[in-house]
Motif scaffolding. Sequence first.
Motif, PDB file in Angstrom:
ATOM      1  N   LEU A   1      15.601  -2.521   1.906  1.00 48.33           N
ATOM      2  CA  LEU A   1      14.941  -2.707   0.614  1.00 48.33           C
ATOM      3  C   LEU A   1      14.766  -4.182   0.290  1.00 48.33           C
ATOM      4  N   ARG A   2      15.788  -4.982   0.544  1.00 46.98           N
ATOM      5  CA  ARG A   2      15.649  -6.425   0.310  1.00 46.98           C
ATOM      6  C   ARG A   2      14.560  -7.032   1.200  1.00 46.98           C
ATOM      7  N   ALA A   3      14.501  -6.565   2.447  1.00 44.02           N
ATOM      8  CA  ALA A   3      13.476  -7.080   3.360  1.00 44.02           C
ATOM      9  C   ALA A   3      12.079  -6.757   2.841  1.00 44.02           C
ATOM     10  N   VAL A   4      11.898  -5.554   2.313  1.00 42.31           N
ATOM     11  CA  VAL A   4      10.587  -5.159   1.790  1.00 42.31           C
ATOM     12  C   VAL A   4      10.225  -5.991   0.565  1.00 42.31           C
ATOM     13  N   LEU A   5      11.166  -6.150  -0.343  1.00 42.29           N
ATOM     14  CA  LEU A   5      10.876  -6.929  -1.555  1.00 42.29           C
ATOM     15  C   LEU A   5      10.572  -8.387  -1.211  1.00 42.29           C
ATOM     16  N   ALA A   6      11.265  -8.926  -0.214  1.00 41.78           N
ATOM     17  CA  ALA A   6      10.973 -10.293   0.233  1.00 41.78           C
ATOM     18  C   ALA A   6       9.577 -10.371   0.833  1.00 41.78           C
ATOM     19  N   GLU A   7       9.220  -9.376   1.633  1.00 48.02           N
ATOM     20  CA  GLU A   7       7.901  -9.339   2.258  1.00 48.02           C
ATOM     21  C   GLU A   7       6.796  -9.264   1.204  1.00 48.02           C
ATOM     22  N   LEU A   8       7.077  -8.590   0.103  1.00 47.32           N
ATOM     23  CA  LEU A   8       6.104  -8.453  -0.979  1.00 47.32           C
ATOM     24  C   LEU A   8       6.058  -9.682  -1.886  1.00 47.32           C
TER      25      LEU A   8
ATOM     26  N   GLY B   1       0.790  -1.221   0.000  1.00 41.99           N
ATOM     27  CA  GLY B   1       0.000   0.000   0.000  1.00 41.99           C
ATOM     28  C   GLY B   1       0.822   1.270   0.000  1.00 41.99           C
ATOM     29  N   SER B   2       2.097   1.187  -0.398  1.00 42.48           N
ATOM     30  CA  SER B   2       2.957   2.371  -0.442  1.00 42.48           C
ATOM     31  C   SER B   2       3.318   2.679  -1.890  1.00 42.48           C
ATOM     32  N   TRP B   3       3.930   3.847  -2.102  1.00 41.87           N
ATOM     33  CA  TRP B   3       4.428   4.193  -3.430  1.00 41.87           C
ATOM     34  C   TRP B   3       5.388   3.126  -3.950  1.00 41.87           C
ATOM     35  N   LEU B   4       6.174   2.548  -3.039  1.00 41.65           N
ATOM     36  CA  LEU B   4       7.172   1.584  -3.465  1.00 41.65           C
ATOM     37  C   LEU B   4       6.536   0.396  -4.174  1.00 41.65           C
ATOM     38  N   ASP B   5       5.556  -0.245  -3.529  1.00 39.09           N
ATOM     39  CA  ASP B   5       5.011  -1.468  -4.133  1.00 39.09           C
ATOM     40  C   ASP B   5       3.939  -1.185  -5.177  1.00 39.09           C
ATOM     41  N   GLU B   6       3.178  -0.083  -5.029  1.00 40.96           N
ATOM     42  CA  GLU B   6       2.088   0.158  -5.969  1.00 40.96           C
ATOM     43  C   GLU B   6       2.552   0.826  -7.255  1.00 40.96           C
ATOM     44  N   VAL B   7       3.703   1.486  -7.218  1.00 44.14           N
ATOM     45  CA  VAL B   7       4.176   2.196  -8.412  1.00 44.14           C
ATOM     46  C   VAL B   7       5.614   1.817  -8.767  1.00 44.14           C
ATOM     47  N   MET B   8       6.534   2.008  -7.835  1.00 45.80           N
ATOM     48  CA  MET B   8       7.948   1.999  -8.177  1.00 45.80           C
ATOM     49  C   MET B   8       8.464   0.635  -8.608  1.00 45.80           C
ATOM     50  N   VAL B   9       8.116  -0.428  -7.889  1.00 42.01           N
ATOM     51  CA  VAL B   9       8.667  -1.749  -8.216  1.00 42.01           C
ATOM     52  C   VAL B   9       7.617  -2.704  -8.779  1.00 42.01           C
ATOM     53  N   LYS B  10       6.500  -2.166  -9.222  1.00 41.37           N
ATOM     54  CA  LYS B  10       5.413  -2.998  -9.718  1.00 41.37           C
ATOM     55  C   LYS B  10       5.875  -3.924 -10.842  1.00 41.37           C
ATOM     56  N   ASP B  11       6.803  -3.426 -11.690  1.00 41.43           N
ATOM     57  CA  ASP B  11       7.277  -4.218 -12.838  1.00 41.43           C
ATOM     58  C   ASP B  11       8.765  -4.523 -12.730  1.00 41.43           C
TER      59      ASP B  11
END
Length: 346
Positions: free
Chosen positions: A313-320, A170-180
């Motif tokens: 950042l790695r922790a967030v991407l893993a969580e996602l 629900g943040s800019w990171l997952d909804e926009v920045m790293v979506k692809d």
Amino acid sequence: MTESSTVLILGARGRFGLAATRAFAQAGWRVFAQLRPGASGPVIPGVVWLAAQPGDTARLAAAAPGAAVVVQGLSPVYTHTAWRRDLPGLTQAAIDVARELGALLMLPASVYNFGETMPPLLREDTAQAASTFKGRLRIASEAQVRAATQDGRMKAVVIRGGDFFGSGSGSWLDEVMVKDIRRGKFTYPGPMNVPTAWAWLPDMARSFVAVAGQRHQLPAFETLHFAGYSLTGQDWDDALTDIAWERGWLPAGGRLRTRSLSWLMMRALGLVLPKIAALCEMRYQWRAPHTLVNTCMAALTGAEPHTPFPEALRAVLAELGLLTSRKEIPAEKLTVARQAFERGAS
């Protein structure tokens, strides 16, 4: 446990609320975590989940006896209508239970208060000149809390952080920045060279624990800043490129295909989607360089919790769930790729 190590967290299933629940529990506090009836929370040692409406003051105070700290994790959904309708009531619900318990009320806050004319360095005494609807409501909410501390029945502290990321989606990171990102694409909402403030929620939550431990040193009302990270779009691009190489999403030495978010399309979508319209109002935050200065926080608690950015950042991407399939490139090839990348960028 003693009464002084008991905390009540409101909105504990939200992104910040869950980060705070975990941080206080990991620090050995007894945690009462409020969620709405019908919801459920994960099993966390030391956490008692309370199903109750935020405004049920008597039930919450009775269920969390001796709580010395109340953390306000309640927040309206991201539309103007919801904020206007719900924010004053949610703020009052937190005030009421904190006053009933005689507790310290802790609120996470944002840089919305400073507006589009904000200076590059944001200190606790920086003038607040909100230029948006949400910024003005945030100022009013903090004033509502300050007023509630004047008769001595409770204390309160506002801890201001940059753009939140981590602890769920629900943040800019997952909804926009790293979506692809798995397809080698990175989307950024602003100029690539403008530094902006970011708060990884697990670190920010740990700062709440540190401040709670020093609550007897606080005045009736205090505002502190959590510095977090000051990052440009290029900083994000570089860190994500390293991860993309490691995962095999890019050939060694390749570059992410970086594109700018189309604000024209966002404004068009905002005509029919209230959440998008609210996001468009905050566009200025991507164009105005800003960094939070944490001098007062450091004086109270020492160095703030600060996980190195690549690790967070790695922790967030893993969580996602973006790091579930592993196809790593050997470290020596990554070193050569990074050197080639830096030569090409110079």
